[in-house]
Design a protein around this motif. Sequence first.
Motif, PDB file in Angstrom:
ATOM      1  N   ILE A  37       0.828  -1.212   0.000  1.00 28.60           N
ATOM      2  CA  ILE A  37       0.000   0.000   0.000  1.00 28.60           C
ATOM      3  C   ILE A  37       0.859   1.257   0.000  1.00 28.60           C
ATOM      4  N   LEU A  38       1.874   1.287   0.876  1.00 25.05           N
ATOM      5  CA  LEU A  38       2.722   2.476   0.960  1.00 25.05           C
ATOM      6  C   LEU A  38       3.551   2.670  -0.307  1.00 25.05           C
ATOM      7  N   LYS A  39       3.990   1.576  -0.899  1.00 28.48           N
ATOM      8  CA  LYS A  39       4.760   1.678  -2.135  1.00 28.48           C
ATOM      9  C   LYS A  39       3.935   2.352  -3.227  1.00 28.48           C
ATOM     10  N   THR A  40       2.652   2.052  -3.247  1.00 32.74           N
ATOM     11  CA  THR A  40       1.765   2.616  -4.264  1.00 32.74           C
ATOM     12  C   THR A  40       1.267   4.006  -3.903  1.00 32.74           C
ATOM     13  N   ALA A  41       0.937   4.197  -2.623  1.00 35.38           N
ATOM     14  CA  ALA A  41       0.165   5.383  -2.247  1.00 35.38           C
ATOM     15  C   ALA A  41       0.904   6.397  -1.382  1.00 35.38           C
ATOM     16  N   ILE A  42       2.167   6.157  -1.014  1.00 34.75           N
ATOM     17  CA  ILE A  42       2.830   7.069  -0.080  1.00 34.75           C
ATOM     18  C   ILE A  42       2.937   8.485  -0.637  1.00 34.75           C
ATOM     19  N   ILE A  43       3.292   8.619  -1.918  1.00 39.89           N
ATOM     20  CA  ILE A  43       3.418   9.966  -2.496  1.00 39.89           C
ATOM     21  C   ILE A  43       2.056  10.669  -2.559  1.00 39.89           C
ATOM     22  N   PRO A  44       0.985  10.006  -3.068  1.00 45.88           N
ATOM     23  CA  PRO A  44      -0.336  10.646  -3.022  1.00 45.88           C
ATOM     24  C   PRO A  44      -0.792  10.992  -1.605  1.00 45.88           C
ATOM     25  N   ILE A  45      -0.446  10.143  -0.619  1.00 51.46           N
ATOM     26  CA  ILE A  45      -0.812  10.433   0.768  1.00 51.46           C
ATOM     27  C   ILE A  45      -0.118  11.712   1.234  1.00 51.46           C
ATOM     28  N   LEU A  46       1.177  11.830   0.963  1.00 52.31           N
ATOM     29  CA  LEU A  46       1.925  13.025   1.378  1.00 52.31           C
ATOM     30  C   LEU A  46       1.406  14.270   0.663  1.00 52.31           C
ATOM     31  N   ILE A  47       1.062  14.112  -0.619  1.00 50.53           N
ATOM     32  CA  ILE A  47       0.496  15.247  -1.363  1.00 50.53           C
ATOM     33  C   ILE A  47      -0.842  15.665  -0.760  1.00 50.53           C
ATOM     34  N   ALA A  48      -1.668  14.674  -0.379  1.00 50.92           N
ATOM     35  CA  ALA A  48      -2.967  14.978   0.230  1.00 50.92           C
ATOM     36  C   ALA A  48      -2.787  15.700   1.557  1.00 50.92           C
ATOM     37  N   ILE A  49      -1.805  15.278   2.349  1.00 50.71           N
ATOM     38  CA  ILE A  49      -1.540  15.940   3.629  1.00 50.71           C
ATOM     39  C   ILE A  49      -1.073  17.374   3.393  1.00 50.71           C
ATOM     40  N   CYS A  50      -0.198  17.562   2.409  1.00 53.20           N
ATOM     41  CA  CYS A  50       0.240  18.917   2.067  1.00 53.20           C
ATOM     42  C   CYS A  50      -0.944  19.771   1.598  1.00 53.20           C
ATOM     43  N   ALA A  51      -1.872  19.139   0.883  1.00 59.74           N
ATOM     44  CA  ALA A  51      -3.044  19.870   0.384  1.00 59.74           C
ATOM     45  C   ALA A  51      -3.923  20.354   1.530  1.00 59.74           C
ATOM     46  N   ILE A  52      -4.100  19.509   2.556  1.00 58.75           N
ATOM     47  CA  ILE A  52      -4.917  19.944   3.692  1.00 58.75           C
ATOM     48  C   ILE A  52      -4.213  21.044   4.479  1.00 58.75           C
ATOM     49  N   MET A  53      -2.866  20.985   4.540  1.00 59.82           N
ATOM     50  CA  MET A  53      -2.115  22.064   5.192  1.00 59.82           C
ATOM     51  C   MET A  53      -2.284  23.366   4.399  1.00 59.82           C
ATOM     52  N   TYR A  54      -2.198  23.248   3.077  1.00 59.02           N
ATOM     53  CA  TYR A  54      -2.382  24.406   2.199  1.00 59.02           C
ATOM     54  C   TYR A  54      -3.773  25.003   2.379  1.00 59.02           C
ATOM     55  N   TYR A  55      -4.771  24.121   2.462  1.00 52.89           N
ATOM     56  CA  TYR A  55      -6.154  24.570   2.655  1.00 52.89           C
ATOM     57  C   TYR A  55      -6.306  25.310   3.992  1.00 52.89           C
ATOM     58  N   MET A  56      -5.702  24.760   5.054  1.00 45.53           N
ATOM     59  CA  MET A  56      -5.816  25.400   6.367  1.00 45.53           C
ATOM     60  C   MET A  56      -5.127  26.754   6.392  1.00 45.53           C
ATOM     61  N   ILE A  57      -3.915  26.807   5.835  1.00 43.01           N
ATOM     62  CA  ILE A  57      -3.168  28.070   5.820  1.00 43.01           C
ATOM     63  C   ILE A  57      -3.921  29.119   4.994  1.00 43.01           C
TER      64      ILE A  57
END
Length: 292
Positions: A37-57
């Motif tokens: 799962i992490l091999k496939t989705a780790i980059i999209p997960i990190l991008i999604a987390i960055c997106a929520i940080m961007y949204y909050m800021i």
Amino acid sequence: MDDQNFINFKKKRDLGAMLSDTFQFLNTEWKPFFGAILKTAIIPILIAICAIMYYMISSVSLMSSLSEDTNYDVFNLNFSDLLVPILAFISSYIIAYALITITALGYIKSYIEHKGDVNYQEVQNEIQQKFWTYARLFFTVGVIVFFGALFCVLPGIYLGVVLSVSFCLVIFQNKGVFDAIGDSFSFIKNHWWETFGILIVVQLIVMAVGVVVDLPASLYQTADLASIFNGEDNIDVLSSFSDPIYLGFLAISYFVRFILYIVSIVISVFIYFDIKEQKNPSTDIIDEIGVN
């Protein structure tokens, strides 16, 4: 794989057995399962987390502007002030959750078909063939449940439970988006309450773990918000929501929530096969007697 460690998904289970077998599966398969799962989705997960940080800021910045200027015209907002962060947040989360779901379900499908010996090429093929199907399914289900909950909470809960099995119908019955959604209603018929009960228990467990994970961010934020009682103005209070340390704690919390979501996926597979076995028992069930 040793037959004693193989988890037979294709059988009827009560709530206790589902929870027990879920954690047994995760315990025996955690390294290759989470690794895939992490091999496939780790980059999209990190991008999604960055997106929520961007949204909050971005949200904090917008609220700060409104607080500073009472004459701020909300109807003349720049497109990037509001819509871009929201679209980035929604699209990145759909992609991350779709990849996690298809990888987890593809792994479990191969695990079942090969009695525990997972064929990773088959998992990759499922990802390539069905990723966009799952992305569309996530979006469609989200819209349906959102509007169901918008007009009344109960329809949203009902639809959420019904559509929870739609993700399994795509992988195990090769359904398309709308076929999976439509067939979910007939598939779960007469099994809604038991499915609801199982999902509630699982979500309570996940929420309890989530509360513990959220604790560092909550404690840090509480300490920051205590400044309200010291007479600080609203702008200073709002800036605490974009504090780097707080956002760091929050990013860890969101990452763990992505991981916890995997538990819900495994439970949904047990629910799917439990209902399926009640409706139409597998022809190979006799061959699997004695397999845990």
